[in-house]
Design a protein around this motif. Structure first.
Motif, PDB file in Angstrom:
ATOM      1  N   SER A 101      -8.060   1.833   2.093  1.00 44.61           N
ATOM      2  CA  SER A 101      -9.397   1.763   1.490  1.00 44.61           C
ATOM      3  C   SER A 101     -10.132   0.474   1.829  1.00 44.61           C
ATOM      4  N   THR A 102      -9.452  -0.474   2.473  1.00 44.64           N
ATOM      5  CA  THR A 102     -10.101  -1.712   2.896  1.00 44.64           C
ATOM      6  C   THR A 102      -9.654  -2.048   4.321  1.00 44.64           C
ATOM      7  N   LEU A 103     -10.381  -2.941   4.962  1.00 46.04           N
ATOM      8  CA  LEU A 103      -9.988  -3.382   6.296  1.00 46.04           C
ATOM      9  C   LEU A 103      -8.649  -4.110   6.267  1.00 46.04           C
ATOM     10  N   VAL A 104      -8.379  -4.795   5.171  1.00 53.80           N
ATOM     11  CA  VAL A 104      -7.102  -5.500   5.067  1.00 53.80           C
ATOM     12  C   VAL A 104      -5.950  -4.504   5.043  1.00 53.80           C
ATOM     13  N   ASP A 105      -6.131  -3.379   4.366  1.00 52.46           N
ATOM     14  CA  ASP A 105      -5.104  -2.332   4.383  1.00 52.46           C
ATOM     15  C   ASP A 105      -4.818  -1.911   5.820  1.00 52.46           C
ATOM     16  N   GLY A 106      -5.884  -1.748   6.608  1.00 52.72           N
ATOM     17  CA  GLY A 106      -5.721  -1.372   8.009  1.00 52.72           C
ATOM     18  C   GLY A 106      -4.987  -2.429   8.806  1.00 52.72           C
ATOM     19  N   MET A 107      -5.252  -3.698   8.515  1.00 50.65           N
ATOM     20  CA  MET A 107      -4.539  -4.780   9.196  1.00 50.65           C
ATOM     21  C   MET A 107      -3.049  -4.723   8.889  1.00 50.65           C
ATOM     22  N   TYR A 108      -2.705  -4.379   7.648  1.00 57.01           N
ATOM     23  CA  TYR A 108      -1.294  -4.240   7.296  1.00 57.01           C
ATOM     24  C   TYR A 108      -0.633  -3.169   8.159  1.00 57.01           C
ATOM     25  N   ARG A 109      -1.314  -2.037   8.305  1.00 54.56           N
ATOM     26  CA  ARG A 109      -0.726  -0.959   9.111  1.00 54.56           C
ATOM     27  C   ARG A 109      -0.599  -1.373  10.571  1.00 54.56           C
TER      28      ARG A 109
ATOM     29  N   HIS B 104       0.915  -8.565 -10.042  1.00 54.62           N
ATOM     30  CA  HIS B 104       0.053  -7.961  -9.016  1.00 54.62           C
ATOM     31  C   HIS B 104      -1.346  -8.568  -8.999  1.00 54.62           C
ATOM     32  N   THR B 105      -1.411  -9.872  -9.189  1.00 57.20           N
ATOM     33  CA  THR B 105      -2.687 -10.591  -9.076  1.00 57.20           C
ATOM     34  C   THR B 105      -2.629 -11.606  -7.931  1.00 57.20           C
ATOM     35  N   SER B 106      -1.831 -11.339  -6.917  1.00 60.20           N
ATOM     36  CA  SER B 106      -1.588 -12.284  -5.826  1.00 60.20           C
ATOM     37  C   SER B 106      -2.659 -12.247  -4.746  1.00 60.20           C
ATOM     38  N   GLY B 107      -3.415 -11.153  -4.669  1.00 60.43           N
ATOM     39  CA  GLY B 107      -4.349 -10.974  -3.558  1.00 60.43           C
ATOM     40  C   GLY B 107      -3.762 -10.169  -2.414  1.00 60.43           C
ATOM     41  N   LEU B 108      -2.483  -9.828  -2.482  1.00 58.23           N
ATOM     42  CA  LEU B 108      -1.848  -8.974  -1.485  1.00 58.23           C
ATOM     43  C   LEU B 108      -2.280  -7.522  -1.710  1.00 58.23           C
ATOM     44  N   THR B 109      -1.948  -6.636  -0.780  1.00 59.47           N
ATOM     45  CA  THR B 109      -2.339  -5.238  -0.905  1.00 59.47           C
ATOM     46  C   THR B 109      -1.245  -4.344  -0.340  1.00 59.47           C
ATOM     47  N   TYR B 110      -1.548  -3.056  -0.186  1.00 62.27           N
ATOM     48  CA  TYR B 110      -0.663  -2.079   0.441  1.00 62.27           C
ATOM     49  C   TYR B 110      -1.402  -1.449   1.617  1.00 62.27           C
ATOM     50  N   GLY B 111      -0.739  -1.283   2.741  1.00 64.97           N
ATOM     51  CA  GLY B 111      -1.369  -0.661   3.893  1.00 64.97           C
ATOM     52  C   GLY B 111      -1.664   0.815   3.703  1.00 64.97           C
ATOM     53  N   PHE B 112      -0.828   1.518   2.910  1.00 70.79           N
ATOM     54  CA  PHE B 112      -0.983   2.964   2.799  1.00 70.79           C
ATOM     55  C   PHE B 112      -2.246   3.380   2.047  1.00 70.79           C
ATOM     56  N   MET B 113      -2.876   2.446   1.306  1.00 67.23           N
ATOM     57  CA  MET B 113      -4.041   2.835   0.517  1.00 67.23           C
ATOM     58  C   MET B 113      -5.255   3.127   1.386  1.00 67.23           C
TER      59      MET B 113
ATOM     60  N   ALA C 176      -7.268 -13.763  -9.328  1.00 69.87           N
ATOM     61  CA  ALA C 176      -8.616 -13.303  -9.672  1.00 69.87           C
ATOM     62  C   ALA C 176      -8.692 -11.825 -10.020  1.00 69.87           C
ATOM     63  N   GLU C 177      -7.939 -10.979  -9.321  1.00 69.35           N
ATOM     64  CA  GLU C 177      -8.040  -9.534  -9.497  1.00 69.35           C
ATOM     65  C   GLU C 177      -6.652  -8.904  -9.586  1.00 69.35           C
ATOM     66  N   TRP C 178      -6.615  -7.710 -10.159  1.00 68.69           N
ATOM     67  CA  TRP C 178      -5.370  -6.934 -10.178  1.00 68.69           C
ATOM     68  C   TRP C 178      -5.433  -5.925  -9.030  1.00 68.69           C
ATOM     69  N   ASN C 179      -4.512  -6.066  -8.090  1.00 70.30           N
ATOM     70  CA  ASN C 179      -4.425  -5.141  -6.958  1.00 70.30           C
ATOM     71  C   ASN C 179      -2.970  -4.772  -6.728  1.00 70.30           C
TER      72      ASN C 179
ATOM     73  N   ALA D 281      -8.650  -2.498 -16.214  1.00 65.27           N
ATOM     74  CA  ALA D 281     -10.056  -2.253 -15.904  1.00 65.27           C
ATOM     75  C   ALA D 281     -10.877  -3.535 -15.920  1.00 65.27           C
ATOM     76  N   ASP D 282     -10.399  -4.561 -16.617  1.00 65.41           N
ATOM     77  CA  ASP D 282     -11.114  -5.841 -16.675  1.00 65.41           C
ATOM     78  C   ASP D 282     -10.821  -6.730 -15.468  1.00 65.41           C
ATOM     79  N   MET D 283      -9.852  -6.326 -14.649  1.00 64.28           N
ATOM     80  CA  MET D 283      -9.371  -7.179 -13.557  1.00 64.28           C
ATOM     81  C   MET D 283      -9.872  -6.688 -12.212  1.00 64.28           C
ATOM     82  N   GLY D 284     -11.202  -6.692 -12.016  1.00 61.67           N
ATOM     83  CA  GLY D 284     -11.763  -6.225 -10.765  1.00 61.67           C
ATOM     84  C   GLY D 284     -11.900  -4.717 -10.766  1.00 61.67           C
ATOM     85  N   GLN D 285     -11.682  -4.106  -9.632  1.00 64.10           N
ATOM     86  CA  GLN D 285     -11.777  -2.655  -9.474  1.00 64.10           C
ATOM     87  C   GLN D 285     -10.496  -2.138  -8.851  1.00 64.10           C
ATOM     88  N   PRO D 286      -9.456  -1.905  -9.653  1.00 63.38           N
ATOM     89  CA  PRO D 286      -8.192  -1.408  -9.096  1.00 63.38           C
ATOM     90  C   PRO D 286      -8.420  -0.133  -8.285  1.00 63.38           C
ATOM     91  N   ARG D 287      -7.757  -0.052  -7.136  1.00 61.43           N
ATOM     92  CA  ARG D 287      -7.965   1.079  -6.245  1.00 61.43           C
ATOM     93  C   ARG D 287      -6.832   2.088  -6.319  1.00 61.43           C
TER      94      ARG D 287
END
Length: 402
Positions: free
Chosen positions: A144-152, A133-142, A183-186, A315-321
């Motif tokens: 919490s970001t504009l990218v999540d909204g784009m997924y939906r 889960h360090t790919s830069g992808l996300t989930y639409g249901f969260m 870069a981050e864990w998402n 916790a060291d991998m960015g700010q998991p949401r």
């Protein structure tokens, strides 16, 4: 089944789980739940309490079928690692070799949903990025970001889409990444993309591969992407707590989405299963890739799978949401979380223990050092609604006597 004392557990202390289960049902916080505790290859505790379906009065039972949602992820990770063992790719290979739609990805940097800004991805997504889960992808249901909204907006939803796995993955590839790969864990749709990679590399539909290569060989007789008509009587309904605190139906056992084959088999969260079935998967992991003489993965592959692959903890991998785990003291392997430091995580456990959970408050953890696994099944969304997992951990580990 065995007496708890025969496997180094206290009967008296394990029985504390019973009033804990009863309290959640009698106060109306859960319709029903079941708990299975196994140690040294024997089941020491197995109880079900409450109802699987409130309207029909169906009791929660040992063989109740539930939506395991993200507890699907470890099976999908097992599938891709089986192909890895066949020499068909390396973990640091870019997935663009098999999914060219992920070439030239962009990383979101700001703006609005209608006009967003981005920079080029510094490198392609790798298999390891997806598994961790360090790919830069996300989930639409969260949400919490504009990218999540784009997924939906773009229909990137593997739970509700009825087109094909290839179609939804292609939609995801048209969206910007939330962060640079690695870069981050998402928490994200990464495992659904792995499901698509399985079918491309194996040349076989993902759901067929999972059934033929993992589910049937492990003897998981009630695990699938839908519930056949003759088993709907054992299927639990799914609930959410309404504004008044009472349980509200969100997916009916008989008339819901799982009563027919799904258009898109979600490797990230599409399976239903039972406690007995998932216990067989846990035994397979404890057996380091083998169950009852059936070997699906090599011992060293399971060791790699259950090792922490992050630079520190979550916790060291960015700010998991969002995730099905706490962040401090918890790392991530190739498909599930890895306990690094129970003191930092502020919970009982053992370094090297692996775990994950599902959106409807289901959970499992496997502790190789204690030769122990625990499965919790219920149907309440979201999984953050109640502290079930942490409470059950304390109840279970407090019962160890040797």
């Amino acid at each position: 089944m065995t007496e708890p004392e025969a496997v180094g557990l206290s009967s008296e202390r394990l029985e504390r789980i019973v009033p804990w289960m009863q309290r959640y049902v009698e106060t109306g916080q859960l319709a029903g739940l079941s708990v299975l505790v196994s140690r040294r290859g024997r089941i020491a505790f197995r109880r079900a309490h409450g109802l699987a379906d409130l309207a029909r009065g169906t009791p929660m039972a040992d063989d109740t079928i539930v939506r395991i949602y993200s507890m699907t992820k470890p099976l999908t990770s097992t599938a891709i690692l089986m192909l890895y063992e066949e020499g068909l790719f390396q973990l640091d290979d870019p997935i663009t070799r098999h999914l060219p739609e992920f070439r030239d990805m962009r990383v979101f940097t700001g703006g609005s949903r209608g006009k967003w800004e981005s920079v080029p991805a510094e490198r392609d997504i790798t298999f390891r990025d997806l598994l961790t889960h360090t790919s830069g992808l996300t989930y639409g249901f969260m949400d919490s970001t504009l990218v999540d909204g784009m997924y939906r907006d773009g229909g990137v939803d593997f739970q509700t889409a009825e087109t094909s796995l290839a179609d939804v993955v292609a939609r995801a590839a048209r969206m910007p990444l939330l962060a640079q790969p690695g870069a981050e864990w998402n928490y994200s749709i990464a495992t659904d993309v792995l499901g698509r990679l399985v079918e491309v590399i194996a040349g076989q539909p993902f759901d067929d591969f999972l059934r033929e290569r993992i589910i049937r060989p492990l003897g998981m007789v009630d695990t699938d992407f839908h519930v056949p008509a003759d088993r709907l009587g054992r299927f639990a309904s799914n609930y959410v707590r309404g504004a008044d605190g009472r349980l509200t139906l969100i997916d009916d056992a008989v008339d819901g989405r799982y009563a027919r084959p799904r258009g898109v088999p979600s490797g990230g969260g599409g399976l239903v299963s039972t406690a007995a079935d998932y216990a067989r998967f846990c035994r397979f992991i404890l057996g380091r890739g083998e169950l009852d003489g059936v070997r699906l993965l090599g011992r060293k592959t399971v060791e790699l799978m259950t090792s922490n692959h992050l630079r520190g903890d979550l916790a060291d991998m960015g700010q998991p949401r969002f995730s099905e785990s706490s962040y401090s003291g918890i790392g991530f392997g190739l498909g599930f979380s890895v306990m690094l430091d129970p003191a930092k995580a502020q919970i009982l456990g053992t370094p090297g223990e692996v775990a994950w959970g599902g959106a409807a408050s289901t959970a499992f953890w496997i502790d190789p050092a204690e030769d122990l696994f625990v499965i919790l099944l219920t149907q309440l969304m979201p999984s953050s609604a109640l502290p079930l997992r942490r409470e059950l951990r304390v109840l279970t580990y407090a019962a160890l006597t040797e």
